[in-house]
Scaffold this motif. Sequence first.
Motif, mmCIF file in Angstrom:
data_model
loop_
_atom_site.group_PDB
_atom_site.id
_atom_site.type_symbol
_atom_site.label_atom_id
_atom_site.label_comp_id
_atom_site.label_asym_id
_atom_site.label_seq_id
_atom_site.Cartn_x
_atom_site.Cartn_y
_atom_site.Cartn_z
ATOM 1 N N UNK A 13 -12.825 36.711 35.321
ATOM 2 C CA UNK A 13 -12.369 38.220 34.852
ATOM 3 C C UNK A 13 -10.796 38.828 34.445
ATOM 4 N N UNK A 14 -9.653 38.058 34.854
ATOM 5 C CA UNK A 14 -8.800 37.574 33.514
ATOM 6 C C UNK A 14 -8.837 37.334 32.368
ATOM 7 N N UNK A 15 -9.393 36.406 32.426
ATOM 8 C CA UNK A 15 -9.763 36.017 30.955
ATOM 9 C C UNK A 15 -10.559 36.538 30.098
ATOM 10 N N UNK A 16 -12.067 37.431 30.803
ATOM 11 C CA UNK A 16 -12.587 38.685 29.669
ATOM 12 C C UNK A 16 -11.190 39.318 29.536
ATOM 13 N N UNK A 17 -10.684 39.989 29.971
ATOM 14 C CA UNK A 17 -9.247 41.376 29.928
ATOM 15 C C UNK A 17 -8.618 40.571 28.665
ATOM 16 N N UNK A 18 -8.518 39.172 28.984
ATOM 17 C CA UNK A 18 -7.266 39.301 27.178
ATOM 18 C C UNK A 18 -8.157 38.696 26.420
ATOM 19 N N UNK A 19 -9.551 38.848 26.268
ATOM 20 C CA UNK A 19 -10.514 38.509 24.804
ATOM 21 C C UNK A 19 -10.442 39.840 24.358
ATOM 22 N N UNK A 20 -10.947 40.677 25.625
ATOM 23 C CA UNK A 20 -10.846 41.813 25.158
ATOM 24 C C UNK A 20 -9.895 42.687 23.891
ATOM 25 N N UNK A 21 -8.606 42.217 24.626
ATOM 26 C CA UNK A 21 -7.558 42.438 24.060
ATOM 27 C C UNK A 21 -7.434 41.646 22.925
ATOM 28 N N UNK A 22 -7.806 40.272 22.839
ATOM 29 C CA UNK A 22 -7.364 39.352 21.846
ATOM 30 C C UNK A 22 -8.588 40.389 20.607
ATOM 31 N N UNK A 23 -9.673 41.078 21.058
ATOM 32 C CA UNK A 23 -10.704 41.511 20.284
ATOM 33 C C UNK A 23 -9.782 42.435 19.192
ATOM 34 N N UNK A 24 -9.287 43.267 20.387
ATOM 35 C CA UNK A 24 -8.535 44.748 19.588
ATOM 36 C C UNK A 24 -7.590 44.443 18.996
ATOM 37 N N UNK A 25 -6.848 44.002 18.923
ATOM 38 C CA UNK A 25 -5.910 42.600 18.014
ATOM 39 C C UNK A 25 -5.761 42.084 16.814
ATOM 40 N N UNK A 26 -7.359 41.503 16.803
ATOM 41 C CA UNK A 26 -7.008 40.291 15.664
ATOM 42 C C UNK A 26 -6.370 39.641 16.489
ATOM 43 N N UNK A 27 -6.200 38.562 17.536
ATOM 44 C CA UNK A 27 -6.151 37.298 17.575
ATOM 45 C C UNK A 27 -6.955 36.312 18.171
#
Length: 297
Positions: A239-253
Amino acid sequence: MTRIGVLGLGNMGSIMASRLLAAGFDVWVGNRTAARAERLVGAGAHWSESGDAIADQVELLITMVADDDALLAVTTGESGILARRHPGLVYADMSTVSPDASAAVADAAERAGVRYLRAPVSGSTTVAEAGALGILASGPQDALDEFDQAFTAIGKRVFYLGQDDEARIMKLALNMLVAQTVVGLSEALVLGERAGLDWQTMLDVFSDSAVASPLVQYKASSLSKHDFEAAFTTSMMTKDLDVALAIGRRTGAVMPTTALTQELLRAACGLGWGDQDFSAAVLMFERLAGDQLTNDR
C-alpha cells in the motif's frame, strides 16, 4: 498531568499508548474494537467511544491508523475528531498516508480550530517498544513543541521537515528504500541457498559487511529463524509503495525500482503472505525457484 489521547490501537498504537502511560501521561484511548483497549484500560488508561469524545477529554491527541480511508473516518467522519470545533486541541497523525488525505485533514483541522501535526514514524514495533522510533514531523512548529515530552516517551529523535506535508513524502521515500533493501536481501539469500551456501552464514556476512545496516541486522535476526510474524505486513508495505508511485506519476519522478519492488510484494500477497512480515518476500523467491525448504531448515 498532561491528558493525551491515542486513537487506533493496532500494534504500533498500542505500544505508543503503553509508553505514554509508563511516562506518566493521563492517557485516553479509542479503537474500532473495544477489546483492543482492555489491557491498556487495565493499566490505567481511560476508554472513549469516538474521536469526537476523546477530543473533548484531552489536550494532545495522536492517531495511528492503517490507511487514507481510516484516517478520514476518524477525523472527518461522523463522530470524528474534526467533525466539530475543538479549539485548543493539538493533534498529530502518526500514520503513513498520502499527502492528499493529509491535506484534507489539514483543511478540516483549520475549520475545527485544531493545530495539526504530521508525524509518521520510522522503525518497527520492536524499535517502538524500546522507545527508539524516529519521528518525521511537519506542520506548525508550535504544535511540535507541544508534543515534545510525548515524543520523547516514544522516540529517540525528531526530524522537523517543514510547515506542510513534507513528513509524508519523507516517510514514503524511507519505505521505498526499506522495501527495496529487504526484497534485494531476499533475492540474494535464495541465490545463495540454491547454490549451496549456509543460510545462517549468509546472514552473518550480510550483517557485518558493506551492505550492513540497522535494517539488515534487524531482519537477519528474524530471517535466521524463518520467522515472519509481522513487524510490518506485506500488504501494508505494498500500500505504501502504491502511494509513493502515485506521487511519482504526479511529479514526474521516474521510479522503476519501486514499481518492480511493489509488483513483487503484490505477488507475495497473492501467494498468501499479505498478513505476514514483508520479509516474507524470501518465501516468494523460494517458491519461484521451486524450493519448499521453509519447514526443513
